[in-house]
Each structure stands twice: as structure tokens, then as C-alpha cells.
Design a protein around this motif. Structure first.
Motif, PDB file in Angstrom:
ATOM      1  N   LEU A   7       1.035  -1.131  -0.081  1.00  0.00           N
ATOM      2  CA  LEU A   7      -0.045  -0.136  -0.182  1.00  0.00           C
ATOM      3  C   LEU A   7       0.718   1.284  -0.054  1.00  0.00           C
ATOM      4  O   LEU A   7       0.107   2.341  -0.154  1.00  0.00           O
ATOM      5  N   GLU A   8       2.266   1.248   0.386  1.00  0.00           N
ATOM      6  CA  GLU A   8       2.967   2.248   0.081  1.00  0.00           C
ATOM      7  C   GLU A   8       2.989   3.130  -1.119  1.00  0.00           C
ATOM      8  O   GLU A   8       3.339   4.065  -1.185  1.00  0.00           O
ATOM      9  N   SER A   9       2.998   2.029  -2.216  1.00  0.00           N
ATOM     10  CA  SER A   9       3.197   2.733  -3.326  1.00  0.00           C
ATOM     11  C   SER A   9       1.916   2.812  -4.388  1.00  0.00           C
ATOM     12  O   SER A   9       0.872   2.347  -3.798  1.00  0.00           O
ATOM     13  N   GLN A  10       2.096   3.860  -5.113  1.00  0.00           N
ATOM     14  CA  GLN A  10       0.821   4.441  -5.687  1.00  0.00           C
ATOM     15  C   GLN A  10       0.136   3.136  -6.519  1.00  0.00           C
ATOM     16  O   GLN A  10      -1.053   2.879  -6.490  1.00  0.00           O
ATOM     17  N   GLU A  11       0.926   2.170  -7.219  1.00  0.00           N
ATOM     18  CA  GLU A  11       0.572   1.229  -7.937  1.00  0.00           C
ATOM     19  C   GLU A  11      -0.334   0.067  -7.053  1.00  0.00           C
ATOM     20  O   GLU A  11      -1.407  -0.139  -7.228  1.00  0.00           O
ATOM     21  N   GLY A  12       0.360   0.005  -5.884  1.00  0.00           N
ATOM     22  CA  GLY A  12      -0.437  -0.800  -4.695  1.00  0.00           C
ATOM     23  C   GLY A  12      -1.793  -0.432  -4.339  1.00  0.00           C
ATOM     24  O   GLY A  12      -2.704  -1.034  -4.300  1.00  0.00           O
ATOM     25  N   GLN A  13      -1.854   0.852  -4.240  1.00  0.00           N
ATOM     26  CA  GLN A  13      -3.054   1.687  -3.763  1.00  0.00           C
ATOM     27  C   GLN A  13      -4.223   1.437  -4.770  1.00  0.00           C
ATOM     28  O   GLN A  13      -4.994   1.159  -4.835  1.00  0.00           O
ATOM     29  N   GLU A  18      -0.776   1.906  11.163  1.00  0.00           N
ATOM     30  CA  GLU A  18      -2.139   2.782  11.156  1.00  0.00           C
ATOM     31  C   GLU A  18      -2.424   3.295   9.849  1.00  0.00           C
ATOM     32  O   GLU A  18      -3.541   3.632   9.428  1.00  0.00           O
ATOM     33  N   PHE A  19      -1.338   3.507   8.943  1.00  0.00           N
ATOM     34  CA  PHE A  19      -1.533   3.948   7.506  1.00  0.00           C
ATOM     35  C   PHE A  19      -2.545   2.967   6.900  1.00  0.00           C
ATOM     36  O   PHE A  19      -3.443   3.412   6.043  1.00  0.00           O
ATOM     37  N   HIS A  20      -2.336   1.516   6.966  1.00  0.00           N
ATOM     38  CA  HIS A  20      -3.286   0.880   6.343  1.00  0.00           C
ATOM     39  C   HIS A  20      -4.793   1.141   6.814  1.00  0.00           C
ATOM     40  O   HIS A  20      -5.898   0.965   5.994  1.00  0.00           O
TER      41      HIS A  20
END
Ligand code: C2E
Ligand code: MG
Ligand code: MG
Ligand code: MG
Length: 279
Positions: free
Chosen positions: A210-216, A241-243
């Protein structure tokens, strides 16, 4: 087969058998006795409602307490149990224990808690599965709707037409069905639509990215697809927390991960539940 090629090759093969495969054979032998020796235990990992952040249910995750090797993870012994058939008894044991435990939670005031149980390929292809689930549900006061049965996406999609008919049989009993490790098994959307399922569980590798744009973008797409098929979404492997903030913002339904709790023994899970109860 090696024997057919002559005695020398057989000996050669034996000598070549590495320490690892010897260990495998020993473990496999031990596994046959593990249930009788009470070495198999069910752990429970919290599942959290994405909106209220309160406990929603738990996933039953099996553990093997080996007398000399310590705790062995299901990733190691479930494949063994699949190949030697032990999975039938282990699977039944997990199902019975998990349901008994959920019955306890309900009796103690946590009467909306759900219990998720994993099904393996061999259990799933066995003609007995429906009868077995029926029996277990007959012996409990837990209403069927609190039971979630999970099958992996790759299992579901192999022999999909046959699987759909089994899933329909399970569904008819009132249980919920989830596709586990979603995103790793190449489902076709057309097929997914014809599966009588209630939820998908996004594989934790996607949450990890989820850190990457692609992952998002991938997770956003999965959530949108699930929404259009009216499927609930469980996100696995929530560690940060970010997740949570990312997924809450996208209306992900249920969270599961070390951030909320690791898989734990039944008594510890009961303590956990009590600690979560807001007066
Ligand atoms: P699964 O069903 O996808 O279960 C989730 C796995 O992810 C569990 O591993 C859990 O401990 C782990 N996990 C959960 N949250 C996090 C997190 O935040 N970070 C990380 N790194 N890991 C997390 P576990 O307990 O080792 O189980 C592995 C797999 O073994 C399960 O994957 C499931 O496929 C299988 N399994 C476990 N119990 C059973 C069972 O009773 N029957 C069958 N057939 N398979 C089982
Ligand atoms: Mg699972
Ligand atoms: Mg999974
Ligand atoms: Mg939704």
C-alpha cells in the motif's frame, strides 16, 4: 520407482535423501499421532469492524504443538496433512472447536461475534463436506449465519463449476462463504460473479504494497469491484495505522492483522474480547 532401476540406484537415492526430507518424513509420521496426543490447538485472530473498529469476529487458525520441535505453523503441516489424508480429521477438529468457542463467546454476551474457518482442498473435494458441516451445526446452538467458511481463490477457481455446486450446498445451510487470499489466484470476473459468496479477503501481499501508488490503485480496484458485486471485503495483514486510514477511507468492511491482534489461544482471546468491551 527408484527401486525399479536397480538396487544401486535405490541406495544412491537413500544416501542422497537430504536431512530436510528425513525431517519431513519424521514430522509426517508424528502428525498421524498429533490429534490423539492433543497436540493440535486452535488459535483465534481478531477480525475488526472497519467502521466501529470493534470486534466483528475471529478466524480460527490451527497450530501444532510438537513435543520436541515447538509450535509448527499450518503453512508447514497442512500440506502434509493434505497429502496423507489427516486433514479430514484435523479439519473436523478445527471446525468443531471453533464453533464451540464461538458458542462460548455468544453465551458470554458477545452475541454478534462471527467465526471464520478455513477449508482445505481435500476437505472441499470430499463428498462428505456438506454432511459434516450439517452435523457440526446440528450439535451447536450457534446459528449458522455466524459461521464463515473460507476457501482460497486458487482452490475455488480450479474446477470452478464443481465447486460452485458445493458452495451452493453450503450456502443453503445458511453459512457465509469467503474467498481467501484474493488476488493471488487469477479469478475471472465472470466466474466470481457466479460464485455464491459473501466476501473476499484481500491477500496480505496487497496490503503490504500500500506504500506505492500502484499498490494503492490495485486495492482501490479490488474494493470497487467487490462493491459492484455486493461482496464484503476483509483486508488481511493490517500492520500499520496507515493501512487502517487508507482502507477506512475506502469503506473496507473488515480488518484483520497484527495491528489488532495476533492469532492467540482460546483463553487469551476471551481475555482480549473482555478488554474490548466498552461499558
Ligand atoms: P490464511 O487463512 O490466509 O490466514 C492468515 C494468515 O496470515 C495466518 O497465518 C495469520 O497468522 C497471518 N497473519 C494475519 N495477520 C497478519 C499480519 O498482520 N502480518 C503477517 N505477517 N501475517 C499475518 P497462519 O496462522 O500461519 O496460517 C497460514 C495459512 O495456513 C492460512 O492462511 C491458511 O491458509 C492455513 N490454515 C491455517 N489454519 C488452517 C485450518 O484450520 N485449516 C486449513 N485448511 N488451513 C489452515
Ligand atoms: Mg483464511
Ligand atoms: Mg489469506
Ligand atoms: Mg462495501
Amino acid at each position: 520407482q527408484a527401486k525399479l532401476n536397480g538396487g544401486n540406484q535405490f541406495l544412491f537415492y537413500q544416501a542422497e535423501m537430504n536431512a530436510e526430507s528425513k525431517e519431513q518424513l519424521m514430522l509426517e509420521n508424528d502428525l498421524r499421532k498429533a490429534l490423539d496426543r492433543n497436540e493440535i490447538e486452535v488459535y483465534y485472530q481478531p477480525q475488526i469492524d472497519g467502521h466501529s473498529l470493534k470486534p466483528y469476529g475471529a478466524e480460527a487458525l490451527v497450530r501444532w504443538k510438537h513435543p520436541t520441535e515447538g509450535t509448527i505453523s499450518p503453512g508447514v503441516f497442512i500440506p502434509m496433512a493434505e497429502s496423507n489424508g489427516m486433514i479430514v480429521n484435523i479439519g473436523r477438529f478445527v471446525l468443531e472447536n471453533a464453533i464451540k468457542e464461538a458458542e462460548n463467546w455468544h453465551a458470554n454476551g458477545f452475541d454478534e461475534m462471527r467465526i471464520a474457518v478455513n477449508l482445505s482442498g481435500r476437505q472441499f473435494s470430499s463428498s462428505n463436506l456438506i454432511k459434516e458441516v450439517q452435523e457440526v451445526l446440528q450439535n451447536t446452538t450457534l446459528p449458522a449465519k455466524y459461521l464463515d467458511l473460507e476457501i482460497t481463490e486458487s482452490l475455488a477457481m480450479s474446477n470452478a463449476d464443481h465447486n460452485i455446486s458445493i458452495l451452493k450446498g453450503l450456502k443453503a445451510m445458511g453459512v457465509s462463504l469467503s474467498i481467501d487470499d484474493f488476488g493471488t489466484g487469477y479469478s475471472s470476473l465472470a466466474y466470481l460473479h457466479s460464485f455464491p459468496i459473501d466476501a473476499i479477503k484481500i491477500d496480505r501481499s496487497f496490503i503490504d504494497n500500500l506504500e506505492s501508488q500502484e499498490g494503492q490503485a490495485i486495492v482501490r480496484t479490488i474494493l470497487a469491484m467487490a462493491d459492484s458485486l455486493s461482496l464484503k471485503v476483509v483486508a488481511e495483514g493490517i500492520e500499520e495505522e496507515f493501512h487502517v486510514s487508507f482502507l477506512q477511507n475506502k469503506n473496507c468492511d473488515i480488518f484483520q492483522g497484527f495491528m489488532f491482534g495476533k492469532p492467540m489461544p482460546a483463553d487469551e482471546f476471551q481475555q482480549y474480547l473482555k478488554s474490548q468491551k466498552t461499558p
